[in-house]
Design a protein around this motif. Sequence first.
Motif, short mmCIF file in Angstrom:
data_model
loop_
_atom_site.label_atom_id
_atom_site.label_comp_id
_atom_site.label_asym_id
_atom_site.label_seq_id
_atom_site.Cartn_x
_atom_site.Cartn_y
_atom_site.Cartn_z
N ARG A 79 6.60 -1.68 8.04
CA ARG A 79 5.48 -1.06 7.34
C ARG A 79 4.22 -1.56 8.04
N SER A 81 -0.15 -0.92 9.02
CA SER A 81 -1.42 -0.27 8.71
C SER A 81 -2.49 -0.81 9.66
N SER A 118 -1.91 4.45 8.49
CA SER A 118 -0.83 3.72 7.85
C SER A 118 0.49 4.46 7.98
N SER A 119 1.57 3.71 8.02
CA SER A 119 2.90 4.32 8.06
C SER A 119 3.42 4.61 6.65
N VAL A 150 0.98 10.39 10.15
CA VAL A 150 2.34 10.00 9.80
C VAL A 150 3.23 11.19 9.52
#
Length: 173
Positions: A79, A81, A118-119, A150
């Motif tokens: 994760r 960002s 972000s992911s 994304v």
Amino acid sequence: EVQVDALGAGVLEVGSVVLRGLVAEATLEADGTLTFAGLGPAPGQSSAPTSAPAVATTEAPLEVSATERSTDPASPSLRWSLERVQFEESSLSFTDRDLGEGHRLTAQLDTLTAGPVSSASGAPASSVQVSGTIPGVVEEIEIDGTIDSVAPRFVGGGGIKLEGVSPEELAPY
């Protein structure tokens, strides 16, 4: 200049990345291969789109897909960002060798700012602002918009302002 806010198992949170004086090169070779900074596909391969069907093999895959990885609790997906990325006083040159000896255009970026990125699933679109010039083509470029980074494909929107356009350099296209 990079500011990392969090780094841990499966988490990377970067506050900001600022790059000054970046010089980037991209080239479209006569065979359709796209290279960036001299890096491209292995000799004999092309980055040009192909419609050839995929070939099945009996060899084990080298990588586990993101979907497969996310279902394995022993191997959490990353994760990440990035609050803000900024390029200052940078340039991007593009050479098209498909046009005889090669046609070269260079964009001078005063600033390019984007973020947050972000992911995370459902993350909002990132804002993007660009100001610069393409000598001999456009005296002033301003872009103010958004990009969704994304999704399976990039989706963007916003406004572009061009002043002092001289399209002669684009005539080969």
